[in-house]
Design a protein around this motif. Structure first.
Motif, PDB file in Angstrom:
ATOM      1  N   THR A 123       0.840  -1.189   0.000  1.00  0.00           N
ATOM      2  CA  THR A 123       0.000   0.000   0.000  1.00  0.00           C
ATOM      3  C   THR A 123       0.875   1.238   0.000  1.00  0.00           C
ATOM      4  OG1 THR A 123      -0.162   0.248   2.418  1.00  0.00           O
ATOM      5  CG2 THR A 123      -1.719  -1.256   1.349  1.00  0.00           C
ATOM      6  N   LEU A 124       0.396   2.274  -0.691  1.00  0.00           N
ATOM      7  CA  LEU A 124       1.126   3.536  -0.761  1.00  0.00           C
ATOM      8  C   LEU A 124       0.140   4.681  -0.673  1.00  0.00           C
ATOM      9  CD1 LEU A 124       3.743   5.126  -1.211  1.00  0.00           C
ATOM     10  CD2 LEU A 124       3.352   4.921  -3.672  1.00  0.00           C
ATOM     11  N   GLU A 125       0.349   5.552   0.296  1.00  0.00           N
ATOM     12  CA  GLU A 125      -0.561   6.675   0.510  1.00  0.00           C
ATOM     13  C   GLU A 125      -0.144   7.879  -0.322  1.00  0.00           C
ATOM     14  OE1 GLU A 125      -1.868   9.525   4.240  1.00  0.00           O
ATOM     15  OE2 GLU A 125      -1.744   7.351   4.542  1.00  0.00           O
ATOM     16  N   THR A 126      -1.147   8.523  -0.941  1.00  0.00           N
ATOM     17  CA  THR A 126      -0.921   9.765  -1.669  1.00  0.00           C
ATOM     18  C   THR A 126      -1.492  10.920  -0.856  1.00  0.00           C
ATOM     19  OG1 THR A 126      -2.992   9.466  -2.886  1.00  0.00           O
ATOM     20  CG2 THR A 126      -0.982   8.647  -3.915  1.00  0.00           C
ATOM     21  N   ARG A 127      -1.081  12.129  -1.210  1.00  0.00           N
ATOM     22  CA  ARG A 127      -1.484  13.296  -0.421  1.00  0.00           C
ATOM     23  C   ARG A 127      -2.859  13.815  -0.802  1.00  0.00           C
ATOM     24  NH1 ARG A 127       4.119  16.897  -0.293  1.00  0.00           N
ATOM     25  NH2 ARG A 127       5.365  15.384   0.892  1.00  0.00           N
ATOM     26  N   ASP A 128      -3.232  13.705  -2.088  1.00  0.00           N
ATOM     27  CA  ASP A 128      -4.506  14.270  -2.508  1.00  0.00           C
ATOM     28  C   ASP A 128      -5.652  13.452  -1.950  1.00  0.00           C
ATOM     29  OD1 ASP A 128      -3.349  12.347  -4.247  1.00  0.00           O
ATOM     30  OD2 ASP A 128      -5.022  12.651  -5.638  1.00  0.00           O
ATOM     31  N   VAL A 129      -6.698  14.135  -1.475  1.00  0.00           N
ATOM     32  CA  VAL A 129      -7.830  13.470  -0.846  1.00  0.00           C
ATOM     33  C   VAL A 129      -8.941  13.218  -1.854  1.00  0.00           C
ATOM     34  CG1 VAL A 129      -9.585  13.644   0.955  1.00  0.00           C
ATOM     35  CG2 VAL A 129      -7.265  14.476   1.391  1.00  0.00           C
ATOM     36  N   VAL A 130      -9.294  14.231  -2.603  1.00  0.00           N
ATOM     37  CA  VAL A 130     -10.341  14.097  -3.618  1.00  0.00           C
ATOM     38  C   VAL A 130      -9.707  14.392  -4.958  1.00  0.00           C
ATOM     39  CG1 VAL A 130     -12.558  14.929  -4.446  1.00  0.00           C
ATOM     40  CG2 VAL A 130     -12.124  14.773  -1.990  1.00  0.00           C
ATOM     41  N   SER A 131      -9.740  13.434  -5.873  1.00  0.00           N
ATOM     42  CA  SER A 131      -8.997  13.591  -7.121  1.00  0.00           C
ATOM     43  C   SER A 131      -9.709  12.910  -8.260  1.00  0.00           C
ATOM     44  CB  SER A 131      -7.593  13.005  -6.969  1.00  0.00           C
ATOM     45  OG  SER A 131      -6.918  12.998  -8.202  1.00  0.00           O
ATOM     46  N   HIS A 132      -9.508  13.465  -9.460  1.00  0.00           N
ATOM     47  CA  HIS A 132      -9.958  12.808 -10.682  1.00  0.00           C
ATOM     48  C   HIS A 132      -8.762  12.360 -11.512  1.00  0.00           C
ATOM     49  CE1 HIS A 132     -14.270  13.776 -10.374  1.00  0.00           C
ATOM     50  NE2 HIS A 132     -13.855  14.887  -9.779  1.00  0.00           N
ATOM     51  N   VAL A 133      -7.564  12.471 -10.947  1.00  0.00           N
ATOM     52  CA  VAL A 133      -6.336  12.155 -11.669  1.00  0.00           C
ATOM     53  C   VAL A 133      -5.789  10.822 -11.180  1.00  0.00           C
ATOM     54  CG1 VAL A 133      -4.000  12.916 -12.250  1.00  0.00           C
ATOM     55  CG2 VAL A 133      -5.835  14.600 -11.952  1.00  0.00           C
ATOM     56  N   VAL A 134      -5.412   9.956 -12.093  1.00  0.00           N
ATOM     57  CA  VAL A 134      -4.804   8.677 -11.762  1.00  0.00           C
ATOM     58  C   VAL A 134      -3.335   8.729 -12.164  1.00  0.00           C
ATOM     59  CG1 VAL A 134      -4.763   6.210 -12.253  1.00  0.00           C
ATOM     60  CG2 VAL A 134      -6.946   7.401 -12.039  1.00  0.00           C
ATOM     61  N   TYR A 135      -2.429   8.549 -11.217  1.00  0.00           N
ATOM     62  CA  TYR A 135      -1.002   8.560 -11.525  1.00  0.00           C
ATOM     63  C   TYR A 135      -0.272   7.664 -10.534  1.00  0.00           C
ATOM     64  CZ  TYR A 135      -0.268  11.602  -7.501  1.00  0.00           C
ATOM     65  OH  TYR A 135      -0.223  12.119  -6.239  1.00  0.00           O
ATOM     66  N   ALA A 136       0.939   7.249 -10.900  1.00  0.00           N
ATOM     67  CA  ALA A 136       1.742   6.354 -10.062  1.00  0.00           C
ATOM     68  C   ALA A 136       2.954   7.115  -9.548  1.00  0.00           C
ATOM     69  CB  ALA A 136       2.193   5.141 -10.860  1.00  0.00           C
ATOM     70  N   PRO A 137       2.966   7.514  -8.265  1.00  0.00           N
ATOM     71  CA  PRO A 137       4.100   8.264  -7.725  1.00  0.00           C
ATOM     72  C   PRO A 137       5.321   7.386  -7.518  1.00  0.00           C
ATOM     73  CG  PRO A 137       2.519   7.772  -5.988  1.00  0.00           C
ATOM     74  CD  PRO A 137       1.918   7.272  -7.283  1.00  0.00           C
ATOM     75  N   TYR A 138       6.475   8.039  -7.352  1.00  0.00           N
ATOM     76  CA  TYR A 138       7.747   7.379  -7.023  1.00  0.00           C
ATOM     77  C   TYR A 138       8.216   6.399  -8.097  1.00  0.00           C
ATOM     78  CZ  TYR A 138       6.536   9.100  -2.347  1.00  0.00           C
ATOM     79  OH  TYR A 138       6.176   9.888  -1.295  1.00  0.00           O
ATOM     80  N   GLY A 139       7.595   6.387  -9.279  1.00  0.00           N
ATOM     81  CA  GLY A 139       8.019   5.464 -10.318  1.00  0.00           C
ATOM     82  C   GLY A 139       7.750   4.013 -10.001  1.00  0.00           C
ATOM     83  N   ILE A 140       6.718   3.749  -9.171  1.00  0.00           N
ATOM     84  CA  ILE A 140       6.485   2.379  -8.708  1.00  0.00           C
ATOM     85  C   ILE A 140       5.979   1.456  -9.794  1.00  0.00           C
ATOM     86  CG2 ILE A 140       6.037   3.084  -6.332  1.00  0.00           C
ATOM     87  CD1 ILE A 140       3.055   2.781  -6.936  1.00  0.00           C
ATOM     88  N   SER A 141       5.385   2.004 -10.862  1.00  0.00           N
ATOM     89  CA  SER A 141       4.798   1.124 -11.884  1.00  0.00           C
ATOM     90  C   SER A 141       5.843   0.260 -12.565  1.00  0.00           C
ATOM     91  CB  SER A 141       4.058   1.963 -12.929  1.00  0.00           C
ATOM     92  OG  SER A 141       4.944   2.861 -13.565  1.00  0.00           O
ATOM     93  N   GLY A 142       7.117   0.656 -12.485  1.00  0.00           N
ATOM     94  CA  GLY A 142       8.159  -0.113 -13.145  1.00  0.00           C
ATOM     95  C   GLY A 142       8.510  -1.405 -12.455  1.00  0.00           C
ATOM     96  N   PHE A 143       8.333  -1.498 -11.130  1.00  0.00           N
ATOM     97  CA  PHE A 143       8.764  -2.705 -10.438  1.00  0.00           C
ATOM     98  C   PHE A 143       7.601  -3.556  -9.916  1.00  0.00           C
ATOM     99  CE2 PHE A 143       9.035   0.673  -7.139  1.00  0.00           C
ATOM    100  CZ  PHE A 143       8.196   0.152  -6.168  1.00  0.00           C
ATOM    101  N   VAL A 144       6.366  -3.224 -10.264  1.00  0.00           N
ATOM    102  CA  VAL A 144       5.235  -4.033  -9.822  1.00  0.00           C
ATOM    103  C   VAL A 144       4.518  -4.625 -11.018  1.00  0.00           C
ATOM    104  CG1 VAL A 144       4.918  -2.723  -7.707  1.00  0.00           C
ATOM    105  CG2 VAL A 144       3.645  -2.070  -9.756  1.00  0.00           C
ATOM    106  N   ASP A 145       3.769  -5.683 -10.768  1.00  0.00           N
ATOM    107  CA  ASP A 145       3.005  -6.345 -11.818  1.00  0.00           C
ATOM    108  C   ASP A 145       1.603  -5.777 -11.940  1.00  0.00           C
ATOM    109  OD1 ASP A 145       5.029  -8.541 -12.303  1.00  0.00           O
ATOM    110  OD2 ASP A 145       4.561  -8.920 -10.203  1.00  0.00           O
ATOM    111  N   ASN A 146       1.033  -5.421 -10.795  1.00  0.00           N
ATOM    112  CA  ASN A 146      -0.361  -4.994 -10.768  1.00  0.00           C
ATOM    113  C   ASN A 146      -0.467  -3.652 -10.047  1.00  0.00           C
ATOM    114  OD1 ASN A 146      -0.773  -7.761 -11.635  1.00  0.00           O
ATOM    115  ND2 ASN A 146      -0.693  -8.324  -9.479  1.00  0.00           N
TER     116      ASN A 146
END
Length: 501
Positions: A399-422
């Motif tokens: 699990t990874l917490e982001t700072r924004d509470v209400v958002s319509h934007v989907v993004y992957a912080p810290y470049g995590i999408s490169g080392f995970v499968d899902n």
């Protein structure tokens, strides 16, 4: 006459007894070698040398700790007697503390060599420490004299089968004459990173074998030194075993229904990203609720104590206490403090190995991120850590917490999408004064999945995935949301009947 390669014997290794050091060295020091251990005062040289001596005598050998201009023996023993490796009964028969300063002062390096040879021969020592190489270097009139001293010491070490450690506070920035002669150079350091300090060890030179390059963090505890080889240096190879073609239920039937494999692919890594309160930990609890003795689970968390985790699980109808009693689940918590990233990684892998963990939840990746004194390492660190977990057949949910509470934007912080499968996103959206939780699956490497924004409901039975969210904020009802699957008995096969589908 040049010796034939067939007549050369393989060099034996000397185990150090220091956790992690033999791994960094590729198996320990070589017996009958001469090694320099250098570092500024307070970096840990004395403790390291004593720890090696006591480990050697505990294995049945004998050792000599010889000082020149260093702290008195009585003071040294007062400082180390509180450490767990200290054994008073080993002194003086198996471990002898001696001073050779007067011999050095009276007869120079020639007198010092004579003393060292005499002790090697008389006591048949396997380890000899000379604490205060700086004083010996100052007694040498020329660099040639110092090189000759090292050469004679090496000859004696080989003849008597004694491994020698030379302790010095000399500067690592300058290449001294003795550096060219010895078999290895080990450097200890204690650096300040803003308000925080971290110790590290580095193998600058090591003849005869490859060692793990770079700095490796370590702690000095009541047990002495404990070294944590850098994860990306230790586990740099990609996994060799083929991925299992099965899935582990997420613990939420309505989420399994959105995934073609009906769960997370086995030995895969999933990150759930979202702001506080979106349900990240809840999703992890569902996953762990399916743990069994055949497929043990582990919660590796940072922000909620085991008591709070058990209470939260109990509110959803999960009996974590029963799972723990059966050996199907363990909760490991780290309170906020000055952790070292590699220490956390090795602690995690030790728990996985000890319990044969197959279901792993790391609740709070920021606990790792905040422990890094070199933030640029984090992607390489997690890539290698995740690869090692895959190799061990572990299915991990992070699990990874982001700072924004209400958002319509989907993004992957810290470049995590490169080392995970899902990659799963949980977020809040506002709709006509109401706040809704949404789930979006944006990535799954080894299985197809439903693409869309799904409403998430969390109630007394835990998490339910409802219908699709349309552009005007309406929810398109899906089939009646399924209740979470019943938790199997800790002794039943993994996943129950759901795994057969």
């Amino acid at each position: 006459m040049t010796p034939s390669p067939s007549t050369l014997s393989v060099l034996e290794r000397l185990p150090t007894g220091i956790p992690g050091l033999d791994v960094v060295l590729g198996g320990g020091f070589f017996r009958a070698g001469v090694y320099i251990v250098q570092g500024q005062p307070g970096s840990g040289k004395t403790i390291l040398a004593n720890q090696i001596c006591y480990s050697h005598v505990a294995a049945g050998g004998s050792a000599v700790y010889m000082t020149l201009l260093a702290e008195s023996h009585s003071r040294m023993l007062q400082h180390i007697r509180s450490l767990s490796f200290f054994e008073e009964r080993a002194i003086p028969d198996r471990l002898c503390y001696l001073s050779a300063f007067h011999d050095l002062e009276a007869e120079g390096l020639k007198g010092l060599v004579a003393v060292l040879r005499r002790e090697m021969r008389a006591r048949r020592v396997g380890v000899l420490v000379l604490d205060g190489l700086v004083a010996a270097a100052e007694a040498a009139e020329t660099d040639r004299d110092l090189k000759k001293f090292i050469h004679e010491l090496q000859t004696s070490a080989v003849f008597h089968g004694c491994t020698v450690f030379l302790l010095t506070s000399g500067s690592p920035q300058r290449v001294n004459a003795e550096h060219t002669m010895v078999d290895g150079i080990i450097e200890l350091e204690d650096r300040l990173y803003e308000a925080r300090a971290e110790r590290a060890i580095q193998v600058r030179k090591f003849r005869g074998a490859g060692s793990l390059r770079g700095r490796h963090p370590f702690r000095i505890t009541d047990d002495g030194l404990q070294i944590f080889p850098r994860i990306e240096a230790l586990f740099s190879r990609p996994p060799e075993s083929a991925a299992e073609r099965r899935a582990l239920t997420t613990g939420v039937s309505s989420l399994d229904a959105l995934i073609a494999s009906r769960g997370y692919p086995a030995a895969s890594a999933t990150v759930v990203v979202g702001s506080s309160g979106t349900g990240k930990t809840t999703l992890g609890l569902h996953f762990l609720s399916q743990s069994t003795t055949d497929e043990p689970g582990l919660l590796f968390g940072f922000f909620e104590s085991p008591a709070r985790v058990r209470a939260k699980a109990r509110a959803f109808g999960f009996d974590f206490e029963e799972l723990e009693s059966a050996g199907a689940l363990k909760l490991v918590w780290h309170s906020q403090g000055e952790h070292m990233m590699d220490e956390l990684g090795h602690r995690l892998l030790a728990e996985v190995a000890q319990r044969g963990v197959k279901r792993l939840v790391i609740d709070g990746l920021s606990g790792f991120f905040e422990s890094a004194v070199h933030p640029e390492r984090t992607n390489r660190f997690f890539s290698c850590l995740v690869n090692e977990l895959r190799e061990r057949g572990v299915t991990v949910l992070m699990t990874l917490e982001t700072r924004d509470v209400v958002s319509h934007v989907v993004y992957a912080p810290y470049g995590i999408s490169g080392f995970v499968d899902n990659l799963l996103f949980l977020r809040f959206v506002e709709d006509n004064g109401r706040v809704k939780r949404l789930l979006t699956i944006t990535k799954m490497r080894d299985t197809d999945f439903d693409v869309g924004m799904r409403e998430v409901r969390i109630g007394s039975h835990g998490m339910l995935i409802a219908g699709l969210l349309t552009s005007d904020g309406d929810i398109i009802p899906s089939a009646e949301p399924a209740e979470p699957p019943r938790r199997p008995s800790p002794t039943l096969p993994v996943g129950g009947d759901e795994q057969k589908s």
